[in-house]
Design a protein around this motif. Structure first.
Motif, PDB file in Angstrom:
ATOM      1  N   TYR A   1       1.609  -1.293   0.129  1.00 57.00           N
ATOM      2  CA  TYR A   1      -0.015  -0.215   0.142  1.00 57.00           C
ATOM      3  C   TYR A   1       0.986   0.950  -0.189  1.00 57.00           C
ATOM      4  O   TYR A   1       0.397   1.756  -0.751  1.00 57.00           O
ATOM      5  CB  TYR A   1      -1.133   0.039   1.484  1.00 57.00           C
TER       6      TYR A   1
ATOM      7  N   LYS B   1      -8.851   4.242  -0.647  1.00 59.32           N
ATOM      8  CA  LYS B   1      -7.734   4.149  -0.363  1.00 59.32           C
ATOM      9  C   LYS B   1      -7.461   3.250   1.014  1.00 59.32           C
ATOM     10  O   LYS B   1      -6.086   3.289   0.940  1.00 59.32           O
ATOM     11  CB  LYS B   1      -7.009   4.960  -1.311  1.00 59.32           C
ATOM     12  N   TRP B   2      -8.100   3.453   1.806  1.00 61.62           N
ATOM     13  CA  TRP B   2      -7.725   3.267   3.331  1.00 61.62           C
ATOM     14  C   TRP B   2      -8.736   1.673   3.583  1.00 61.62           C
ATOM     15  O   TRP B   2      -8.037   1.422   4.577  1.00 61.62           O
ATOM     16  CB  TRP B   2      -9.023   3.811   4.349  1.00 61.62           C
TER      17      TRP B   2
ATOM     18  N   VAL C   1      -5.530  -0.362   4.184  1.00 63.29           N
ATOM     19  CA  VAL C   1      -5.235   0.048   5.900  1.00 63.29           C
ATOM     20  C   VAL C   1      -6.236  -0.320   6.360  1.00 63.29           C
ATOM     21  O   VAL C   1      -5.603  -0.751   7.684  1.00 63.29           O
ATOM     22  CB  VAL C   1      -5.330   1.732   5.708  1.00 63.29           C
ATOM     23  N   THR C   2      -7.345  -1.408   6.260  1.00 68.15           N
ATOM     24  CA  THR C   2      -7.673  -1.585   7.412  1.00 68.15           C
ATOM     25  C   THR C   2      -7.869  -3.118   7.311  1.00 68.15           C
ATOM     26  O   THR C   2      -8.095  -3.967   8.114  1.00 68.15           O
ATOM     27  CB  THR C   2      -9.651  -1.699   6.565  1.00 68.15           C
TER      28      THR C   2
ATOM     29  N   GLY D   1      -6.333   6.525  14.953  1.00 66.08           N
ATOM     30  CA  GLY D   1      -7.442   7.314  13.563  1.00 66.08           C
ATOM     31  C   GLY D   1      -7.947   8.928  14.132  1.00 66.08           C
ATOM     32  O   GLY D   1      -7.651   9.736  13.252  1.00 66.08           O
TER      33      GLY D   1
END
Length: 194
Positions: free
Chosen positions: A81, A115-116, A119-120, A164
């Motif tokens: 990523y 795009k996250w 990351v998740t 976050g």
């Protein structure tokens, strides 16, 4: 008062040169950050692979190895990523027509987007790795497996929420002004062409 903090009105239009300059500075900063995080994640994936997956130590249980595999996959996914993000910033073309440049910038600086998803995935894999390594060790805390699960998850998700929120505050301070001006200018240009 900084132009990025002033409201956009006919009396105070967005300065395109200033916006492009801020965009380039923030892109350069993000490019360096993405490269650094990519290297960290790549190193961590190698370290976890060596110490928790391929390590011949007989004291490492199957659960420890599965937990280690979760970390390895998490850090590999993260390194892919961050490598992709680094490449995007590195290859950013500021000579594109203004409308295209603004559309790309608006997507790039948007807080919530697809795009996250990777990351998740990283966060979930790390959670599984931590959970596996802690839940099966009764000596970690006195109590049942359910109590250990609840405590582990409460601590993990509290840390993730705080992280976050810090990320959001950072975005609000650094990227939001660029996103807001880009979005306003983009909307203005679309109104003019329609």
């Amino acid at each position: 008062m900084n132009q990025s903090n002033q409201p956009n009105t006919p009396m105070n239009p967005i300065n395109i040169e200033n916006l492009l300059s801020r965009m380039q500075q923030e892109d350069m900063r993000n490019k360096k950050l993405m490269k650094g995080v990519f290297v960290i994640y790549l190193v961590l994936s190698i370290v976890y692979a060596l110490f928790l997956v391929v390590n011949p130590d007989p004291d490492l249980s199957l659960i420890d190895r599965i937990s280690g595999l979760c970390y390895v996959f998490a850090f590999l996914l993260g390194s892919l990523y961050f490598r992709r993000e680094y490449t995007m910033y590195k290859n950013m073309d500021y000579t594109l027509p203004l409308m295209q440049l603004l559309e790309k910038t608006e997507k790039r600086y948007r807080f919530f987007s697809r795009k996250w998803l990777p990351v998740t995935g990283v966060v979930v894999l790390i959670n599984v790795g931590i959970s596996l390594s802690l839940w099966h060790r009764p000596t970690m805390w006195n109590g049942s497996t359910l109590e250990r699960m609840i405590i582990t998850e409460a601590i993990f998700w509290t840390v993730m929420f705080i992280s976050g929120y810090i990320g959001y505050l950072r975005w609000k301070a650094r990227s939001y002004p660029i996103w807001k001006d880009t979005k306003s200018l983009l909307d203005e240009l679309k109104d003019e062409t329609s």
